[in-house]
Scaffold this motif. Sequence first.
Motif, mmCIF file in Angstrom:
data_model
loop_
_atom_site.group_PDB
_atom_site.id
_atom_site.type_symbol
_atom_site.label_atom_id
_atom_site.label_comp_id
_atom_site.label_asym_id
_atom_site.label_seq_id
_atom_site.Cartn_x
_atom_site.Cartn_y
_atom_site.Cartn_z
ATOM 1 N N GLU A 5 0.833 -1.331 -0.065
ATOM 2 C CA GLU A 5 -0.159 -0.032 0.009
ATOM 3 C C GLU A 5 0.823 1.300 -0.004
ATOM 4 O OE1 GLU A 5 -3.030 0.064 -0.311
ATOM 5 O OE2 GLU A 5 -3.652 -2.109 -0.086
ATOM 6 N N HIS A 6 2.027 1.151 0.624
ATOM 7 C CA HIS A 6 2.909 2.524 0.834
ATOM 8 C C HIS A 6 4.253 1.854 0.505
ATOM 9 C CE1 HIS A 6 -0.438 4.570 2.723
ATOM 10 N NE2 HIS A 6 -0.720 3.452 3.186
ATOM 11 N N PRO A 7 4.807 1.776 -0.704
ATOM 12 C CA PRO A 7 6.053 1.218 -1.115
ATOM 13 C C PRO A 7 7.434 1.851 -0.633
ATOM 14 C CG PRO A 7 4.473 1.342 -3.069
ATOM 15 C CD PRO A 7 3.743 2.121 -2.007
ATOM 16 N N GLU A 8 7.112 3.173 -0.422
ATOM 17 C CA GLU A 8 8.352 4.096 0.239
ATOM 18 C C GLU A 8 8.145 4.552 1.463
ATOM 19 O OE1 GLU A 8 11.044 4.461 -1.552
ATOM 20 O OE2 GLU A 8 10.226 3.707 -3.571
ATOM 21 N N PRO A 9 9.190 4.341 2.080
ATOM 22 C CA PRO A 9 10.473 3.761 2.087
ATOM 23 C C PRO A 9 10.410 2.320 1.828
ATOM 24 C CG PRO A 9 10.474 4.653 4.069
ATOM 25 C CD PRO A 9 9.211 5.296 3.610
ATOM 26 N N VAL A 10 11.055 1.732 1.412
ATOM 27 C CA VAL A 10 11.217 0.305 1.057
ATOM 28 C C VAL A 10 11.496 -0.710 2.189
ATOM 29 C CG1 VAL A 10 11.230 0.469 -1.345
ATOM 30 C CG2 VAL A 10 13.246 0.076 0.054
ATOM 31 N N LEU A 11 10.507 -1.527 2.588
ATOM 32 C CA LEU A 11 11.062 -2.637 3.603
ATOM 33 C C LEU A 11 11.719 -3.858 3.317
ATOM 34 C CD1 LEU A 11 7.651 -3.297 5.720
ATOM 35 C CD2 LEU A 11 9.977 -2.518 6.617
ATOM 36 N N TYR A 12 11.534 -3.950 1.877
ATOM 37 C CA TYR A 12 12.272 -5.168 1.037
ATOM 38 C C TYR A 12 13.088 -4.641 -0.102
ATOM 39 C CZ TYR A 12 8.275 -7.409 3.579
ATOM 40 O OH TYR A 12 7.413 -7.869 4.566
ATOM 41 N N PRO A 13 14.220 -3.823 0.131
ATOM 42 C CA PRO A 13 15.132 -3.539 -0.827
ATOM 43 C C PRO A 13 15.385 -4.566 -2.174
ATOM 44 C CG PRO A 13 16.000 -2.674 1.192
ATOM 45 C CD PRO A 13 14.767 -4.043 1.511
ATOM 46 N N PRO A 14 14.951 -4.408 -3.327
ATOM 47 C CA PRO A 14 15.315 -5.464 -4.291
ATOM 48 C C PRO A 14 16.494 -6.335 -4.338
ATOM 49 C CG PRO A 14 14.497 -3.380 -5.262
ATOM 50 C CD PRO A 14 14.965 -3.115 -3.890
ATOM 51 N N HIS A 15 17.698 -5.701 -3.732
ATOM 52 C CA HIS A 15 18.999 -6.519 -3.575
ATOM 53 C C HIS A 15 19.002 -7.327 -2.238
ATOM 54 C CE1 HIS A 15 19.883 -2.959 -1.324
ATOM 55 N NE2 HIS A 15 20.805 -3.220 -0.659
ATOM 56 N N LEU A 16 18.263 -7.029 -1.422
ATOM 57 C CA LEU A 16 18.088 -7.757 -0.008
ATOM 58 C C LEU A 16 16.623 -8.515 0.134
ATOM 59 C CD1 LEU A 16 19.498 -5.003 2.325
ATOM 60 C CD2 LEU A 16 20.591 -6.945 1.283
ATOM 61 N N LYS A 17 15.850 -8.660 -1.021
ATOM 62 C CA LYS A 17 14.377 -9.028 -0.656
ATOM 63 C C LYS A 17 14.474 -10.506 -0.179
ATOM 64 C CE LYS A 17 11.265 -7.614 -3.465
ATOM 65 N NZ LYS A 17 10.367 -7.695 -4.802
ATOM 66 N N GLY A 18 15.363 -11.442 -0.469
ATOM 67 C CA GLY A 18 15.303 -12.704 -0.159
ATOM 68 C C GLY A 18 16.015 -13.079 1.238
ATOM 69 N N VAL A 19 17.244 -12.408 1.326
ATOM 70 C CA VAL A 19 17.762 -12.434 2.677
ATOM 71 C C VAL A 19 17.358 -11.479 3.592
ATOM 72 C CG1 VAL A 19 19.496 -10.483 2.425
ATOM 73 C CG2 VAL A 19 20.254 -12.694 3.852
ATOM 74 N N ALA A 20 16.585 -10.599 3.493
ATOM 75 C CA ALA A 20 15.873 -9.956 4.493
ATOM 76 C C ALA A 20 14.792 -10.746 5.109
ATOM 77 C CB ALA A 20 15.511 -8.588 3.876
ATOM 78 N N ARG A 21 14.091 -11.275 4.009
ATOM 79 C CA ARG A 21 12.795 -12.076 4.437
ATOM 80 C C ARG A 21 13.324 -13.400 5.287
ATOM 81 N NH1 ARG A 21 7.958 -11.146 1.529
ATOM 82 N NH2 ARG A 21 8.316 -9.814 -0.166
ATOM 83 N N VAL A 22 14.332 -13.969 4.906
ATOM 84 C CA VAL A 22 14.889 -15.130 5.613
ATOM 85 C C VAL A 22 15.311 -14.724 7.037
ATOM 86 C CG1 VAL A 22 16.410 -17.050 5.485
ATOM 87 C CG2 VAL A 22 15.386 -16.549 3.470
ATOM 88 N N PHE A 23 15.941 -13.726 7.202
ATOM 89 C CA PHE A 23 16.471 -13.281 8.498
ATOM 90 C C PHE A 23 15.503 -12.805 9.362
ATOM 91 C CE2 PHE A 23 18.060 -10.335 11.275
ATOM 92 C CZ PHE A 23 19.215 -10.348 11.796
ATOM 93 N N ALA A 24 14.406 -12.080 8.723
ATOM 94 C CA ALA A 24 13.062 -11.522 9.625
ATOM 95 C C ALA A 24 12.505 -13.059 10.121
ATOM 96 C CB ALA A 24 12.238 -10.938 8.676
ATOM 97 N N GLN A 25 12.218 -13.834 9.246
ATOM 98 C CA GLN A 25 11.665 -15.225 9.658
ATOM 99 C C GLN A 25 12.340 -15.717 10.813
ATOM 100 O OE1 GLN A 25 10.831 -18.410 6.527
ATOM 101 N NE2 GLN A 25 9.508 -19.635 7.774
ATOM 102 N N TRP A 26 13.831 -15.833 10.636
ATOM 103 C CA TRP A 26 14.511 -16.367 11.770
ATOM 104 C C TRP A 26 14.412 -15.676 13.045
ATOM 105 C CZ3 TRP A 26 18.374 -13.452 14.048
ATOM 106 C CH2 TRP A 26 18.982 -13.983 15.226
ATOM 107 N N ALA A 27 14.349 -14.341 12.962
ATOM 108 C CA ALA A 27 14.055 -13.250 13.932
ATOM 109 C C ALA A 27 12.755 -13.382 14.806
ATOM 110 C CB ALA A 27 14.534 -11.926 13.644
ATOM 111 N N ASP A 28 11.793 -13.522 14.001
ATOM 112 C CA ASP A 28 10.237 -13.656 14.527
ATOM 113 C C ASP A 28 10.122 -15.090 15.038
ATOM 114 O OD1 ASP A 28 9.637 -11.314 13.637
ATOM 115 O OD2 ASP A 28 8.706 -12.026 11.701
ATOM 116 N N SER A 29 11.053 -16.037 14.844
ATOM 117 C CA SER A 29 10.712 -17.204 15.404
ATOM 118 C C SER A 29 12.028 -17.674 16.516
ATOM 119 C CB SER A 29 10.564 -18.395 14.385
ATOM 120 O OG SER A 29 11.781 -18.508 13.500
#
Length: 311
Positions: free
Chosen positions: A76-100
């Motif tokens: 809904e609000h793309p800026e500023p980005v939560l998932y930078p294109p060059h980090l999209k995969g690693v940031a999601r995986v890291f976030a899943q580890w942190a949330d669990s």
Amino acid sequence: MTALILHHYPSSPFSEKIRLVLGFKQLPWKSVVIPSIAPKPDVVALTGGYRKTPVLQIGADIYCDSTLICEVLEHEHPEPVLYPPHLKGVARVFAQWADSTLFWAAMAYNLQPRGAQALFANVAPEAAQAFGEDRRQMSVGMQRLRPADATAAYRSYLRRLAHMVEEHDFTFGAEPCVADFAAYHPLWFTRQCVPMMADIFQATPAVLEWMDRVAALGHGRMEKFSAADAITVAAGAEPMPVVSDVFQDEHGIALGSEVTVAAESFGTEPTAGTLIAATRTRYTVRRTDPRAGTVHVHFPRIGYVLQKAQA
């Protein structure tokens, strides 16, 4: 756009994650403070059973789980980005580890007797007992870390985080991303809710400096709102149409089927409704409540179980 309504309570770690994402994106939002334990009749009127915290409401669309809420806010609000294109995969995986993994180690450390005693010091004994029983019921069948094991793991995770944030301002560079908010919230609970346990940070001052930078992002523009008004908003709205690409069948359950969706482990109360979407990343069920009217309730695929309703 319809107002963002966050159902949360002040000491909820996952709510702090979302409050900071709202601050990062400088968004206005309405704050509905909900009970920390069951019963939660106003929440269940919207979700149909799910009672974990937080829940994001946009009109008659109800979004469950902080992972999905982050994705919705980004869409809904793309800026500023939560998932930078060059980090999209690693940031999601890291976030899943942190949330669990990080979260459960931190909470097992935080709520060992010294922390729990301080957390409930100003609460009536029966209220503290009710909280403990509520969380016991939500975690039936979960394997929980013993305090000594949790302490050792938490120390190790803090050292690893320190290695990341010693080099730059945030976990993956000069700007925050979803990984920062996921890693921050269990540490925030240690520092803010059970500060007598915060001596664990002494060996990692870089982590405290990083936490100060994350906290400085703030919580956006919050306006107090009542649960009754939120339910009225849902009742007066129409759910958003589902997207065209609505079906990725992994279960042999057809769209239009009566189903339940529930978390895999912690807080497994199911939500029942009609399956109207099963995309690559989420499930959506339609349900009708006497107070809230017809709503669409959305869950992420990862971490949730879709089942056909029992006849």
